[in-house]
Design a protein around this motif. Sequence first.
Motif, mmCIF file in Angstrom:
data_model
loop_
_atom_site.group_PDB
_atom_site.id
_atom_site.type_symbol
_atom_site.label_atom_id
_atom_site.label_comp_id
_atom_site.label_asym_id
_atom_site.label_seq_id
_atom_site.Cartn_x
_atom_site.Cartn_y
_atom_site.Cartn_z
ATOM 1 N N ARG A 197 18.227 -6.123 -5.963
ATOM 2 C CA ARG A 197 19.011 -7.315 -6.282
ATOM 3 C C ARG A 197 19.305 -8.075 -5.006
ATOM 4 O O ARG A 197 19.477 -7.492 -3.946
ATOM 5 C CB ARG A 197 20.331 -6.939 -6.943
ATOM 6 C CG ARG A 197 20.140 -6.282 -8.286
ATOM 7 C CD ARG A 197 21.273 -6.623 -9.146
ATOM 8 N NE ARG A 197 21.015 -6.104 -10.481
ATOM 9 C CZ ARG A 197 21.847 -6.218 -11.452
ATOM 10 N NH1 ARG A 197 23.005 -6.805 -11.254
ATOM 11 N NH2 ARG A 197 21.565 -5.748 -12.629
ATOM 12 N N GLU A 198 19.420 -9.376 -5.124
ATOM 13 C CA GLU A 198 19.760 -10.217 -3.973
ATOM 14 C C GLU A 198 21.204 -9.928 -3.547
ATOM 15 O O GLU A 198 22.125 -10.030 -4.355
ATOM 16 C CB GLU A 198 19.614 -11.693 -4.346
ATOM 17 C CG GLU A 198 20.015 -12.649 -3.256
ATOM 18 C CD GLU A 198 19.211 -12.469 -1.980
ATOM 19 O OE1 GLU A 198 19.833 -12.301 -0.928
ATOM 20 O OE2 GLU A 198 17.971 -12.475 -2.047
ATOM 21 N N VAL A 199 21.393 -9.547 -2.303
ATOM 22 C CA VAL A 199 22.732 -9.206 -1.820
ATOM 23 C C VAL A 199 23.111 -9.967 -0.551
ATOM 24 O O VAL A 199 24.137 -9.691 0.050
ATOM 25 C CB VAL A 199 22.875 -7.687 -1.568
ATOM 26 C CG1 VAL A 199 22.765 -6.904 -2.857
ATOM 27 C CG2 VAL A 199 21.849 -7.207 -0.553
ATOM 28 N N GLU A 200 22.290 -10.917 -0.172
ATOM 29 C CA GLU A 200 22.557 -11.637 1.072
ATOM 30 C C GLU A 200 23.892 -12.378 1.035
ATOM 31 O O GLU A 200 24.618 -12.419 2.022
ATOM 32 C CB GLU A 200 21.432 -12.631 1.364
ATOM 33 C CG GLU A 200 21.612 -13.309 2.710
ATOM 34 C CD GLU A 200 20.439 -14.218 3.060
ATOM 35 O OE1 GLU A 200 20.530 -14.865 4.109
ATOM 36 O OE2 GLU A 200 19.467 -14.283 2.303
#
Length: 152
Positions: free
Chosen positions: A74-77
């Motif tokens: 998952r995108e966690v930036e």
Amino acid sequence: MSNYGLDVQLEVYGGAFPEDEPKIFSFDEWERQAREKLEPGPYWYVAGGAGGGLTMQANRDAFAGYEVWQHMLREVEDRDLGVEVLGTRSAGPFMLAPIGVQGILHDEGEKASARAAAAMGVPFTLSTVSSFSIEDIAAEMGDAPRWFKLYP
């Protein structure tokens, strides 16, 4: 861009322990170490939860009911774990509860706890029975969020 949470995690797991010690956080181990270092009065004040220990056990039981489920890929930036409670922002979904007379445990008492909370962006709650004044704690925390619990 620096990821503060990752930086803290790497500090804890990457260098906080000697090579021959396990990298495990254990309430029981912390309690054993506290028993070795503290005088009986301060130790039992904390170990008993300033009472019979029922609230502490209820809290541990409730906390044990939570699990962390990792969501892979998952995108966690741009993640944000912060919360707002009564207009006070916290970097994570928690605050430091009021624990009085910390000065019996360490000379810096609530000052050290307040500095740690400020450094992590976590609100600190000062107890009416603090070892230091509200002004002392405010000076330690600067503009960091803080609350006060009044025992009438």
